[in-house]
Design an enzyme around this catalytic site. Structure first.
Site, short mmCIF file in Angstrom:
data_model
loop_
_atom_site.label_atom_id
_atom_site.label_comp_id
_atom_site.label_asym_id
_atom_site.label_seq_id
_atom_site.Cartn_x
_atom_site.Cartn_y
_atom_site.Cartn_z
N HIS A 197 0.85 -1.18 0.00
CA HIS A 197 0.00 0.00 0.00
C HIS A 197 0.89 1.24 0.00
CE1 HIS A 197 -3.89 -1.92 1.83
NE2 HIS A 197 -4.01 -1.75 0.54
N CYS A 293 -2.32 2.86 8.98
CA CYS A 293 -3.28 1.83 8.57
C CYS A 293 -4.47 1.75 9.51
CB CYS A 293 -2.60 0.46 8.51
SG CYS A 293 -1.44 0.26 7.15
#
Length: 732
Positions: A197, A293
């Protein structure tokens, strides 16, 4: 969700970053505090593997420690922002990572489309939360992955959105994001699977700073970052900190909340005005996440000056042929990704019978026009074309200055090419690499032209629409190697394979000669120095060579050997320098100049043997291209480079095979003007030269790293065997 702003007062111990016209967003205190969405780790665990960090960590997280670490992060954030919670759901352990819930700007929210099925069940719960909290909710197509703020991070000055792709999110999602959020999107390609990511390796900070790990990105993305972020604002993270997810941080004004980092990185952040709050998140690292996150900012501010923009380009191509067993499909898709693009196979029709071909329709996306141009150029080389219904006429621009092509002109390759003219495919004449394609719609013609030959008014193909290369479709037996003869593919051979390759080359040369074909030799003076002159002369005499290309030197030293028995002053019989031998080549040049030409010297008996002698006696045309280092030169040497190139090109036309014998300069020059389909054999003691020619991509080429004199000797012996395979009766 409007915002009013006040200038932040300078905090003790920190300097105030310079304020730009955009920096009021994060360099100010807002009356509306920052709002962040989190999800309690009630059901958190590592239940499956969908990233490298999960490997070996299934069910190894400690619940009590996970709760403790999450609470520490929660309170660190709550001291500085408003924290809102989404209800955790049983069966979805990764819901705790709310960064992937979606992406928010102003009143608009784009809900995520998860790449892995293990997380797709989270989508309706996040959608429900966005809707219940007053957001306008947008949903991407179900087959278009995009994982929210994990792969999309706003520049903290509000100027643009950085969007990642490569592992979890598709490039094709970026135009949707730009349109729905009315913002500029800059696409970054991730290439290290550990940083799957964008937020694992990239963290925009207040004041225009950036904390990031460059090796996680491809070269294009790093250039884009460097163009947008000044060097003094880029804080590069080293690998030891990167793998501890130092970039996966929560930035609230001048505070950075993150997992534990090195003292050196903390000091660098302090020096540019940031307070660093470290909180251990080891339990969440086991699932591949950390502070960022576990959070999603849900009140990203809107700037009136910023509007929708994305350079992402998408095109549809068609591929036909033996796409699977010939490896074309895999090669095309790999090439798209390796060059920074993305793809989606829209349609695939598999050939059902042994000789049937397959067809595929693929949508190709690239982060900008330059990347798309590189991808399309390579796809065209594989035979890709735009769907016929999309391209009927040519796409050209007119030359306005002689010798200068339009900026976006298509650069030709060695492969046979056709262009679309008046809805018909027209074959390009004079095919060669590194040229422009000039089209005449009235005459329905197309040809390759070097830049220097372009004339005002020429219509030059631009872009890549309406262009295709034509590849011969081989049957299955040919692809499986059941042909009577074939070169061993494009590559470089070592000396241990020379005899095998020479046998194959000799067989092919014999076939070309007997069928009335054409073999061209380009050779350097090393042919003479290594004792190869007598063998090359025999090839010419027996009709195996139909044109000779070289420089002044090969002719000079060949004639020197014929007239004086030396080459560069070295006795060719004894291999030792002779007294005064260094003058021999100049005496030879002077002699030929006295006669007026090599042909006149041969006709009048001054030259009685050798390579040039056989060329004259057997009417084999030759071109000697001069250079700045030439002595004399010989009267036959063409010192005008442009004319020499043109004469080379004339002699190459219609050639079936080219032998490139130990001359880097002339071999590369000849290779560049030779179309695909011509068998090329490059022989040189220097592997770099051989590799350079093999890298042209022609499957008909082979490189041999060996002494050129040895090669020619073996070649002549093998041709003699083909002529007299058995000794005559009574001979010894």
């Amino acid at each position: 969700m409007g915002y009013s702003v006040l200038v932040r007062s300078q905090r003790p111990g920190y300097h105030q970053p310079q304020i730009s016209k955009f920096s009021l967003i994060e360099d100010t205190i807002m009356t509306d505090p920052i709002r962040i969405l989190m999800c309690a780790p009630d059901h958190y665990d590592v239940d499956y593997v969908i990233n490298p960090w999960m490997e070996g960590n299934i069910h190894k997280s400690t619940r009590d420690r996970s709760v403790e670490q999450w609470n520490q992060l929660y309170h660190a954030i709550k001291e500085r922002a408003i924290v809102e919670l989404v209800e955790p759901q049983k069966g979805w352990p990764d819901m705790v990572f709310t960064a992937n819930a979606g992406l928010v700007l102003g009143d608009n929210a784009i809900v995520s489309r998860f790449y892995h099925k293990e997380r797709q069940g989270e989508e309706p719960y996040f959608k429900e939360w966005f809707a219940a909290n007053g957001f306008n909710v947008y949903e991407l197509p179900k087959d278009l992955p995009f994982e929210g703020a994990g792969d999309a991070l706003f520049d903290r000055e509000g100027r643009w959105l950085w969007a990642g792709y490569g592992f979890r999110s598709e490039l094709d999602s970026h135009p949707y994001i730009a349109q729905w959020l009315d913002t500029e999107v800059l696409s970054l390609r991730l290439i290290d699977e550990r940083f799957y990511h964008l937020d694992t390796c990239f963290c925009p900070l207040t004041g225009g700073y950036l904390l990031y790990y460059p090796p996680a990105f491809d070269a294009y993305s790093n250039r884009l970052i460097e163009l947008r972020i000044p060097q003094d604002k880029r804080i590069v993270v080293e690998e030891p900190d990167a793998v501890k997810f130092a970039c996966n941080a929560v930035n609230i004004n001048h505070t950075i909340i993150m997992n534990q980092i090195s003292d050196s990185l903390k000091q660098r952040l302090n020096e540019v005005g940031f307070e660093v709050v470290q909180t251990p998140l080891s339990e969440f690292l086991k699932a591949g996440g950390a502070a960022k996150c576990l959070t999603l900012r849900v009140n990203e501010p809107v700037l009136e000056e910023v509007h929708a923009s994305t350079p992402v380009e998408s095109r549809t191509i068609q591929l036909t042929g033996h796409l699977l067993d010939a490896g074309i499909m895999n090669k095309a898709l790999d090439m798209i990704v390796e060059n920074g693009g993305s793809f989606k196979v829209l349609n695939f029709e598999l050939g059902l019978e042994r000789q049937s071909t397959s067809a595929a329709e693929v949508r190709v996306s690239a982060p900008d026009h330059d990347v798309m141009e590189e991808i399309m150029t390579q796809l065209i080389d594989l035979g890709a074309v735009a769907p016929p219904q999309e391209v009927c006429d040519i796409n050209t621009e007119t030359v306005t200055k002689a010798g200068v092509a339009p900026d976006d002109f298509y650069v030709s390759t060695i492969y046979p090419t056709e262009v679309r003219v008046n809805c018909e495919w027209v074959k390009v004449q004079n095919q060669r690499m590194d040229a422009a394609i000039v089209v005449d719609p009235q005459k329905m013609t197309a040809e390759c032209k070097l830049l220097r030959d372009l004339a005002v008014g020429d219509r030059v193909m631009v872009g890549f629409d309406g262009i295709r290369t034509v590849r011969q479709v081989e049957d299955r037996d040919q692809r499986n190697g059941k042909k009577e003869f074939t070169f061993m593919g494009s590559g470089v051979s070592s000396e241990r394979r020379v005899e095998l390759l020479v046998e194959q080359i000799a067989w092919e040369m014999r076939q070309v000669r007997d069928q009335g074909g054409k073999v061209v030799v380009t050779a350097g003076p090393v042919v003479i120095h290594t004792g190869g002159a007598q063998h090359l002369a025999k090839l010419i005499r027996e009709g195996y060579v139909h044109a000779l290309l070289g420089g002044n030197a090969i002719a000079v030293h060949d004639i020197e050997q014929a007239m004086m028995g030396t080459s560069l002053g070295v006795d060719m019989q004894r291999g030792i320098p002779v007294s005064g031998g260094h003058r021999h080549h100049l005496k030879v040049i002077n002699t030929v100049r006295r006669y007026g030409s090599i042909a006149q010297a041969v006709e009048q008996g001054a030259i009685s043997k050798g390579v040039m002698y056989e060329c004259v006696k057997h009417n084999v045309p030759f071109v000697l291209a001069g250079s700045i280092r030439d002595d004399g030169p010989l009267p036959d040497t063409e010192m005008d480079l442009i004319k020499a190139q043109s004469r080379y090109a004339e002699l190459i036309q219609g050639t079936d095979m080219i032998l490139m014998l130990s001359t880097m300069l002339h071999s590369i020059g000849v290779g560049n003007m030779t179309p695909a389909g011509v068998k090329m054999v490059c022989v040189d003691i220097n592997p770099a030269v051989v590799t350079k020619l093999s890298d042209r991509g022609s499957v008909e080429s082979v490189g041999i790293v060996t002494d050129v004199g040895l090669f020619l000797s073996l070649l002549v012996q093998q041709l003699d065997k083909l002529t007299h395979p058995y000794p005559l009766v009574g001979t010894v």
